[in-house]
Design an enzyme around this catalytic site. Structure first.
Site, PDB file in Angstrom:
ATOM      1  N   ASP A 247      11.840  38.340 -31.570  1.00 39.96           N
ATOM      2  CA  ASP A 247      13.114  38.921 -31.157  1.00 39.96           C
ATOM      3  C   ASP A 247      13.101  39.179 -29.660  1.00 39.96           C
ATOM      4  O   ASP A 247      12.039  39.335 -29.053  1.00 39.96           O
ATOM      5  CB  ASP A 247      13.360  40.255 -31.880  1.00 39.96           C
ATOM      6  CG  ASP A 247      13.479  40.061 -33.379  1.00 39.96           C
ATOM      7  OD1 ASP A 247      13.831  38.957 -33.805  1.00 39.96           O
ATOM      8  OD2 ASP A 247      13.189  41.032 -34.107  1.00 39.96           O
TER       9      ASP A 247
HETATM   10  N1  URA Z   1       9.476  40.581 -37.171  1.00 39.67           N
HETATM   11  C1  URA Z   1      10.541  41.124 -36.527  1.00 39.67           C
HETATM   12  O1  URA Z   1      11.259  41.936 -37.088  1.00 39.67           O
HETATM   13  N2  URA Z   1      10.761  40.757 -35.256  1.00 39.67           N
HETATM   14  C2  URA Z   1       9.971  39.876 -34.583  1.00 39.67           C
HETATM   15  O2  URA Z   1      10.223  39.603 -33.409  1.00 39.67           O
HETATM   16  C3  URA Z   1       8.872  39.331 -35.259  1.00 39.67           C
HETATM   17  C4  URA Z   1       8.642  39.708 -36.551  1.00 39.67           C
END
Ligand code: URA
Length: 240
Positions: A103
């Site tokens: 993310d």
């Molecule tokens: N899980 C998430 O919620 N976000 C990420 O960036 C990676 C794994």
């Protein structure tokens, strides 16, 4: 390998473009400018330079980036920077892709490659390559939450049950755990499913490849040993 073909394979543009670079005297091999279009490049002596910048021939590229926050893993980032802004055009011309996504606000180990097989080996749902995350949580982590995460939680619109291993509270509001799938927002959704909330998230490890000395925003090419570790084919943890 014909020099122009080698240059083309390394991201220096069209065949015509690469021929022009050679004709312009921009390409040097072992300190000698090469202007002969018929020159055969020896891939066992992989160093060359273009306009004075040193390069190394690489059949495929495997990169580890310590991703900073506020960078998106998409080519057309909308509200933030793109992780691809961190790489030059020569690398981008090779079709560099993220191996899975983090993310925008997640930091830590992100792999990038132009090798489709490597990408598949790490992201195919059946491979279950483990990924270690560390997070700050909004509420204190309880023993009940740890148990639920270990036993598995259901996530909306997903068929599987999602269980974590090596779940460990590092402090009251800090949790470390290993997940074995890679669905959208998985860690954040798993924490929400047990009644807590991720405040910040960091990926520390993919397979047996562990982030150690790579500073945030920095990237390196992976060695063969590190590539095997990322694929989880290594006996021990390998640092980067
Ligand atoms: N899980 C998430 O919620 N976000 C990420 O960036 C990676 C794994």
């Amino acid at each position: 390998m014909l020099l122009e073909k080698m240059l083309q394979s390394q991201g220096f543009g069209s065949r015509k473009n690469c021929q022009q670079l050679i004709k312009n005297g921009a390409v040097s091999i072992q300190g000698e400018i090469v202007t002969d279009l018929k020159h055969k490049f020896d891939i066992h002596q992989p160093e060359f330079s273009v306009y004075g910048t040193e390069f190394q021939y690489r059949e495929k590229i495997y990169i580890a980036l310590n991703k900073p926050s506020n960078y998106e893993c998409s080519h057309q980032a909308t509200h933030h920077f793109s992780v691809f802004d961190l790489f030059d055009d020569v690398l981008m011309n090779r079709g560099l892709q993220c191996v899975g996504r983090l993310d925008q606000d997640t930091t830590g180990l992100l792999l990038l490659t132009d090798d489709g097989q490597f990408l598949q080996a790490l992201t195919h749902p059946k491979k279950h390559v483990p990924k270690v995350y560390q997070m700050q949580t909004a509420a204190p982590v309880t023993a009940e939450q740890i148990l639920q995460l270990q036993q598995g939680v259901e996530l909306r619109n997903e068929k599987d049950v999602f269980a974590a291993t090596d779940v460990e509270a590092l402090s009251q509001n800090e949790l470390k755990m290993t997940v074995h799938q890679g669905v959208y927002h998985q860690v954040k959704r798993m924490l929400a499913a047990v009644g807590n909330k991720v405040e910040s998230l960091h990926r520390a490890q993919v397979g047996q490849l562990q982030l150690s000395s790579l500073a945030e925003g920095e990237w390196v090419y992976l060695s063969d040993e590190q590539i095997s570790a990322a694929k989880n084919l290594s006996e021990k943890i390998v640092g980067i």
